[in-house]
Design an enzyme around this catalytic site. Structure first.
Site, mmCIF file in Angstrom:
data_model
loop_
_atom_site.group_PDB
_atom_site.id
_atom_site.type_symbol
_atom_site.label_atom_id
_atom_site.label_comp_id
_atom_site.label_asym_id
_atom_site.label_seq_id
_atom_site.Cartn_x
_atom_site.Cartn_y
_atom_site.Cartn_z
ATOM 1 N N GLY A 1 4.328 -0.722 7.125
ATOM 2 C CA GLY A 1 4.332 0.224 6.570
ATOM 3 C C GLY A 1 5.544 1.489 6.189
ATOM 4 O O GLY A 1 5.924 1.766 5.645
ATOM 5 N N THR B 1 -5.716 -5.408 6.364
ATOM 6 C CA THR B 1 -5.179 -3.776 5.677
ATOM 7 C C THR B 1 -6.238 -4.449 4.333
ATOM 8 O O THR B 1 -5.831 -5.257 3.003
ATOM 9 C CB THR B 1 -4.066 -3.259 4.908
ATOM 10 N N VAL C 1 1.455 6.621 11.715
ATOM 11 C CA VAL C 1 0.256 6.400 10.075
ATOM 12 C C VAL C 1 0.988 6.130 9.394
ATOM 13 O O VAL C 1 2.335 5.963 9.021
ATOM 14 C CB VAL C 1 0.272 8.026 9.741
ATOM 15 N N GLY C 2 0.754 4.269 8.456
ATOM 16 C CA GLY C 2 1.412 3.547 7.800
ATOM 17 C C GLY C 2 1.062 3.967 5.982
ATOM 18 O O GLY C 2 1.810 5.874 6.364
ATOM 19 N N ASP C 3 2.103 3.400 5.572
ATOM 20 C CA ASP C 3 1.783 3.907 3.831
ATOM 21 C C ASP C 3 0.159 3.817 3.288
ATOM 22 O O ASP C 3 0.505 4.142 2.597
ATOM 23 C CB ASP C 3 2.751 2.757 3.477
HETATM 24 N N1 ASP Z 1 0.539 -1.635 5.980
HETATM 25 C C1 ASP Z 1 -0.383 -1.098 7.125
HETATM 26 C C2 ASP Z 1 0.497 -0.020 7.755
HETATM 27 O O1 ASP Z 1 1.262 -0.511 8.040
HETATM 28 C C3 ASP Z 1 -0.573 -2.634 7.674
HETATM 29 C C4 ASP Z 1 -1.176 -3.072 6.410
HETATM 30 O O2 ASP Z 1 -0.817 -3.662 5.111
HETATM 31 O O3 ASP Z 1 -1.468 -4.601 7.485
HETATM 32 O O4 ASP Z 1 -0.729 0.202 8.393
#
Ligand code: ASP
Length: 318
Positions: free
Chosen positions: A237, A184, A213-215
């Site tokens: 996330g 990310t 969907v993540g953070d």
């Molecule tokens: N935070 C991101 C998610 O959960 C993944 C990542 O940071 O690599 O979608």
């Protein structure tokens, strides 16, 4: 003699994701590529700041450069969903006016952070998803579109196959996502007017399904900027959402007067692991203090401080 106003500090911090970064597996060539990609994104973002541009433009430009680099899990090089596609999430926030834009589950936008910026500038909304976000993109000729396969790389396809093999062996173990993500991208910037901004962009988690969907596109979880600090996260996330990580860091600075470093470390090294998650964060305050904190083995990162010193790093001790 004319009185010169003192030069205001400029600063930029970027990340290419936190995770288990094993240098033996990564290899020297890939590591060099990643350092070069981080350096390029620093040049692009800092170029905006040095020319007197705003923090918002700088984070957008830096994140675009990282989205275009296939080494990272954002834009080209994004991870695969369980059904072999790519669904991309991004957000951007302007600390001066607390304006924000975000998109999730987009599949044909080459640079999702650019679309998030358009949401911020040209819509009355903050967060657009899926087909609606694509329709909004249709209205903007400057938003480049690509076929979904354009985001695919062989390395990510292999990661999907491995994740699916593990899932078949033990469902339970495959649900532990600790350290199973990396790539990310994000940026935080301080401009010559003393304004801060943050942006984050991701392909999410390998093998994700059900429109997960993540953070990263969630304002307050993966991204935050206000007058005091700017924050961009990378990590597991679900834990970053439940701990409202980016906003919690900003609140500790605003309400308790914490120094940014303490606030970031308390949340990322304390709260998140205490609840079972892991990951990292980059942050900047209005004095240009650069903070990077992560509980994972590594985090791809780069910075340019107000004194002009710069660097890129991958592992903890780099
Ligand atoms: N935070 C991101 C998610 O959960 C993944 C990542 O940071 O690599 O979608």
């Amino acid at each position: 003699m004319s009185m010169q106003s003192p030069r205001r500090p400029l600063a930029l911090v970027i990340h290419g994701g936190a995770g288990v970064i094993d240098m033996a597996t990564l290899g020297e060539t890939a590591a060099q590529r990643i350092h070069a990609d981080l350096d390029h994104a620093l040049d692009v973002g800092y170029g905006v700041l040095a020319a007197g541009g705003g923090a918002l433009d700088a984070v957008e430009a830096a994140v675009c450069a990282l989205e275009d680099a296939p080494s990272f899990n954002a834009g080209r090089g994004a991870v695969f969903t369980a059904d072999g596609r790519h669904e991309l999430d991004a957000s951007i926030m302007d600390g001066q006016h607390r304006r924000a834009g975000a998109v999730a589950g987009v599949s044909s936008v080459r640079n999702p952070v650019r679309l998030a910026r358009r949401v911020l500038e040209d819509s009355p909304h903050v967060f657009l998803i899926g087909a609606g976000a694509e329709q909004f993109a249709d209205l903007h000729a400057d938003i480049e579109r690509v076929p979904n396969e354009w985001f695919s790389t062989e390395a990510r396809r292999l990661q999907l196959l491995e994740a699916q093999r593990e899932e078949q062996q033990t469902w339970q173990a495959s649900q532990d996502l600790r350290g199973r993500y990396f790539g990310t991208v994000g940026a935080v910037a301080l401009d010559s007017r003393g304004h801060l901004a943050a942006a984050t962009s991701t392909g999410g988690m390998t093998n994700k399904r059900w429109g997960r969907v993540g953070d990263s596109p969630l304002i307050g979880a993966g991204t935050w900027a206000d007058a005091r600090c700017a924050v961009s996260c990378s990590g597991w996330g679900e834990y970053y959402i439940r701990n409202a990580v980016a906003h919690d860091i900003a609140c500790r600075v605003a309400y308790r007067g914490d120094r940014l470093r303490h606030a970031a470390e308390d949340v990322v090294l304390g709260e998140v692991p205490a609840h079972g998650g892991d990951g990292g964060v980059i942050a900047l305050d209005r004095d240009g203090n650069v903070v990077v904190a992560f509980s994972t083995r590594g985090m791809y990162r780069g910075w340019i401080r107000p004194d002009g010193s710069r660097g890129t790093a991958i592992q903890r001790d780099d």
